[in-house]
Design a protein around this motif. Structure first.
Motif, mmCIF file in Angstrom:
data_model
loop_
_atom_site.group_PDB
_atom_site.id
_atom_site.type_symbol
_atom_site.label_atom_id
_atom_site.label_comp_id
_atom_site.label_asym_id
_atom_site.label_seq_id
_atom_site.Cartn_x
_atom_site.Cartn_y
_atom_site.Cartn_z
ATOM 1 N N ALA A 48 0.826 -1.209 0.000
ATOM 2 C CA ALA A 48 0.000 0.000 0.000
ATOM 3 C C ALA A 48 0.856 1.254 0.000
ATOM 4 N N GLY A 49 1.948 1.240 0.761
ATOM 5 C CA GLY A 49 2.848 2.388 0.791
ATOM 6 C C GLY A 49 3.412 2.710 -0.577
ATOM 7 N N ILE A 50 3.800 1.665 -1.319
ATOM 8 C CA ILE A 50 4.326 1.869 -2.673
ATOM 9 C C ILE A 50 3.230 2.330 -3.620
ATOM 10 N N LEU A 51 2.053 1.700 -3.523
ATOM 11 C CA LEU A 51 0.976 1.978 -4.474
ATOM 12 C C LEU A 51 0.261 3.290 -4.209
ATOM 13 N N GLY A 135 4.882 -2.816 -6.156
ATOM 14 C CA GLY A 135 3.747 -2.845 -5.230
ATOM 15 C C GLY A 135 2.736 -3.903 -5.609
ATOM 16 N N LEU A 136 2.451 -4.031 -6.910
ATOM 17 C CA LEU A 136 1.461 -5.015 -7.351
ATOM 18 C C LEU A 136 1.932 -6.449 -7.115
ATOM 19 N N VAL A 137 3.201 -6.710 -7.384
ATOM 20 C CA VAL A 137 3.727 -8.061 -7.170
ATOM 21 C C VAL A 137 3.677 -8.432 -5.694
ATOM 22 N N ILE A 138 4.062 -7.508 -4.822
ATOM 23 C CA ILE A 138 4.044 -7.782 -3.373
ATOM 24 C C ILE A 138 2.623 -8.049 -2.894
ATOM 25 N N HIS A 139 1.661 -7.282 -3.406
ATOM 26 C CA HIS A 139 0.289 -7.467 -2.922
ATOM 27 C C HIS A 139 -0.345 -8.748 -3.456
ATOM 28 N N GLU A 140 0.299 -9.388 -4.450
ATOM 29 C CA GLU A 140 -0.212 -10.665 -4.956
ATOM 30 C C GLU A 140 -0.140 -11.765 -3.893
ATOM 31 N N PHE A 141 0.833 -11.670 -2.988
ATOM 32 C CA PHE A 141 0.936 -12.656 -1.906
ATOM 33 C C PHE A 141 -0.362 -12.647 -1.086
ATOM 34 N N ALA A 142 -0.779 -11.442 -0.686
ATOM 35 C CA ALA A 142 -2.005 -11.306 0.105
ATOM 36 C C ALA A 142 -3.230 -11.715 -0.714
ATOM 37 N N GLU A 143 -3.236 -11.382 -1.988
ATOM 38 C CA GLU A 143 -4.387 -11.704 -2.826
ATOM 39 C C GLU A 143 -4.551 -13.212 -2.982
ATOM 40 N N GLY A 144 -3.438 -13.926 -3.108
ATOM 41 C CA GLY A 144 -3.506 -15.385 -3.193
ATOM 42 C C GLY A 144 -4.072 -15.990 -1.919
ATOM 43 N N VAL A 145 -3.601 -15.497 -0.775
ATOM 44 C CA VAL A 145 -4.084 -15.982 0.525
ATOM 45 C C VAL A 145 -5.575 -15.723 0.669
ATOM 46 N N ILE A 146 -6.006 -14.497 0.371
ATOM 47 C CA ILE A 146 -7.407 -14.104 0.559
ATOM 48 C C ILE A 146 -8.321 -14.893 -0.378
#
Length: 243
Positions: A48-51, A135-146
């Motif tokens: 979120a900080g990056i995006l 930022g998008l690549v990092i947030h993919e970790f959370a998106e996969g989990v969710i």
């Protein structure tokens, strides 16, 4: 031609990396559930900080330089995700039996929008694309989990939840990027400015209205520092890459 091939190479690299990180998120929640739940808010806050930083200090100013109406496009991008998320929430509340399918559909649309972001930002400049992509690549970790958790709660088996989570939230981004880039690479500068403005609005919504609120639900000590670290990384890359 050389610049175009470089753009495509960066898009392909980060799009495939997003699928890999998404898969790692799914694998971690299956194999290392406790670690994944602890790490989740840090990944989301850092992303979120990056995006948040990237559209405000780089993407939107670049878009306005190309097209004076890019600010309206940014508002349109923000409202597009706002309204589409409202629609998904409405259907998940009204049709409890289809909760997992509708939520997964919303995540799939979100992942496809990510692919458009890769194509547009790298077509504008490598720096804009690079910062957005991190930022998008990092947030993919959370998106996969969710996505995995949502499908599991919807009644799918662990194996089925993992498979469909990866297909919906993981593979949709690289597939979308490879389909969208040939179209984006041919548009004029003024049109690309509008598209980048739209993307800036989308990035702001993803970070401010999706990642940060979600992170608050799983808030951990020092998660705010992860957010500030994301902002700091974006600023560091910007100032070290700028001429």
């Amino acid at each position: 031609m050389h610049e175009t091939s470089n753009s495509f190479l960066w898009i392909a690299t980060f799009a495939l990396a997003s699928a890999l990180v998404n898969g790692l998120g799914i694998l971690s929640i299956i194999k290392y559930k406790e670690w994944a739940e602890i790490s989740l808010p840090y990944f989301m806050c850092f992303a979120a900080g990056i995006l948040i930083s990237t559209p405000l200090i780089l993407a939107l100013p670049n878009a306005i330089r190309s097209n004076l109406y890019a600010g309206f496009a940014a508002l349109g991008g923000f409202l597009f995700l706002f309204l589409s998320n409202k629609l998904v929430k409405y259907y998940t509340k009204k049709r409890e039996l289809t909760f997992a399918l509708v939520a997964a559909e919303g995540i799939g649309i979100h992942s496809f929008v990510d692919s458009i972001i890769y194509s547009v930002t790298f077509s504008v400049s490598i720096l804009v694309g690079f910062l957005s992509a991190i930022g998008l690549v990092i947030h993919e970790f959370a998106e996969g989990v969710i996505t995995y958790i949502v499908l599991l709660k919807g009644g799918l088996s662990k194996k089925g939840s993992a498979l469909y989570a990866f297909l919906i939230s993981g593979l949709s981004t690289p597939i979308g990027a490879f389909l969208v880039y040939p179209l984006v690479s041919k548009v004029e500068k003024a049109t690309l400015g509008l598209m980048l403005g739209f993307v800036a609005g989308v990035l702001l919504y993803i970070s401010a209205s999706h990642l940060l609120p979600e992170a608050r639900e799983y808030e951990r000590k020092h998660s705010d520092l992860a957010f500030l670290a994301g902002v700091g990384l974006a600023l560091f890359i910007l100032f070290t890459k700028s001429p």
